[in-house]
Design a protein around this motif. Structure first.
Motif, mmCIF file in Angstrom:
data_model
loop_
_atom_site.group_PDB
_atom_site.id
_atom_site.type_symbol
_atom_site.label_atom_id
_atom_site.label_comp_id
_atom_site.label_asym_id
_atom_site.label_seq_id
_atom_site.Cartn_x
_atom_site.Cartn_y
_atom_site.Cartn_z
ATOM 1 N N ARG A 73 37.593 39.822 39.035
ATOM 2 C CA ARG A 73 37.630 40.888 39.777
ATOM 3 C C ARG A 73 38.825 41.934 38.940
ATOM 4 O O ARG A 73 38.200 43.010 38.761
ATOM 5 N N PHE A 76 36.615 43.115 36.021
ATOM 6 C CA PHE A 76 35.649 44.162 36.402
ATOM 7 C C PHE A 76 36.225 45.283 36.362
ATOM 8 O O PHE A 76 35.809 46.472 36.086
ATOM 9 N N ILE A 87 28.912 44.317 30.865
ATOM 10 C CA ILE A 87 30.031 43.384 31.317
ATOM 11 C C ILE A 87 29.608 42.068 31.276
ATOM 12 O O ILE A 87 28.709 41.882 32.225
ATOM 13 N N ASP A 165 27.177 48.203 34.619
ATOM 14 C CA ASP A 165 28.297 48.806 35.263
ATOM 15 C C ASP A 165 27.799 49.304 36.583
ATOM 16 O O ASP A 165 28.697 49.425 37.224
ATOM 17 N N ILE A 168 28.421 46.697 38.814
ATOM 18 C CA ILE A 168 29.827 46.361 39.010
ATOM 19 C C ILE A 168 30.648 47.152 39.755
ATOM 20 O O ILE A 168 31.558 46.811 40.597
#
Length: 235
Positions: A73, A76, A87, A165, A168
């Protein structure tokens, strides 16, 4: 032009493996940014990182073991804050062969998928040198997740993945339920319930040759309970 690709690597006492992994990744993806999120209680991993870092590497050290999901996390959030568009997450123990990333990223770019999972449970996949009890627990966890959420996904619990992205950003909008390994499943539940496309790519998964896993029986039991909790969570 600066690459907009980032690889997030959570670590916990991986000083025996991290150096080799960083060197392999740098040789294959010299323009990718490598972010290590380390929860090790000592500074050995940090020393290894310092010996192998370049301008495209960064280490975030935390002072306690806060969980793999928590580490990812953090990665991210860093990736979105710094405008990375592709990612990637992978384990630091060399069980995830970096060379698979070449084809995983190619498939990702050629498809309309939001997520590519490096899957251990496709017909073309192989699992090598893993203890039988780990295979049994992994299969049980994945069957439970398939039963509760979506049978078309074969591997809910492997942390070798490529994301865009857009997805995410949606993930970090959601309050995190699980801080540990089961966050891997939680991410996919967010994807399923919000209409994102998930694909899988077959990999050869090889058990670590150096060091000891941080996964314990209580983590596995917590993971099963965590999967059940996700069924009743509104994402």
């Amino acid at each position: 032009m600066k690459s907009r690709n980032i690889i997030i690597i959570p670590t916990y006492n991986e000083e025996l493996n991290l150096g080799d992994l960083l060197e392999k990744l740098k040789s294959l993806f010299s323009d990718f940014f490598l972010l290590v999120v380390d929860d090790s209680p000592n500074n050995l991993t940090q020393k290894i990182f310092e010996n192998h870092k370049t301008d495209n590497c960064k280490l975030i050290h935390r002072n306690e073991k806060l969980g793999r999901g928590s580490a990812i996390r953090v990665g991210f959030e860093y990736a979105i804050k710094n405008n990375y568009s592709i990612i990637i997450e992978m384990d630091s123990d060399l069980s995830h062969n970096p060379e698979h990333l070449i084809d995983m990223i190619k498939k990702f770019k050629e498809s309309d998928s939001d997520i590519i999972i490096g899957s251990r449970y496709l017909k073309e996949s192989k699992i090598l040198n893993w203890p039988k009890r780990r295979i049994i627990f992994s299969n049980l966890g994945n069957f439970l997740a398939r039963f509760l959420f979506d049978f078309s996904i074969k591997d809910y619990t492997n942390g070798y993945r490529v994301y865009n992205d857009k997805f995410i950003k949606k993930v970090i909008e959601k309050k995190q339920v699980n801080k540990g390994f089961i966050y891997l499943t939680e991410i996919l539940v967010v994807a399923i319930r919000n209409g994102f496309k998930i694909s899988e790519y077959p990999i050869n998964f090889v058990d670590r040759a150096k060091g000891e896993t941080s996964l314990r029986l209580n983590n596995i039991i917590e993971s099963f309970w965590g999967i059940l909790k996700l069924k009743f969570k509104n994402f």
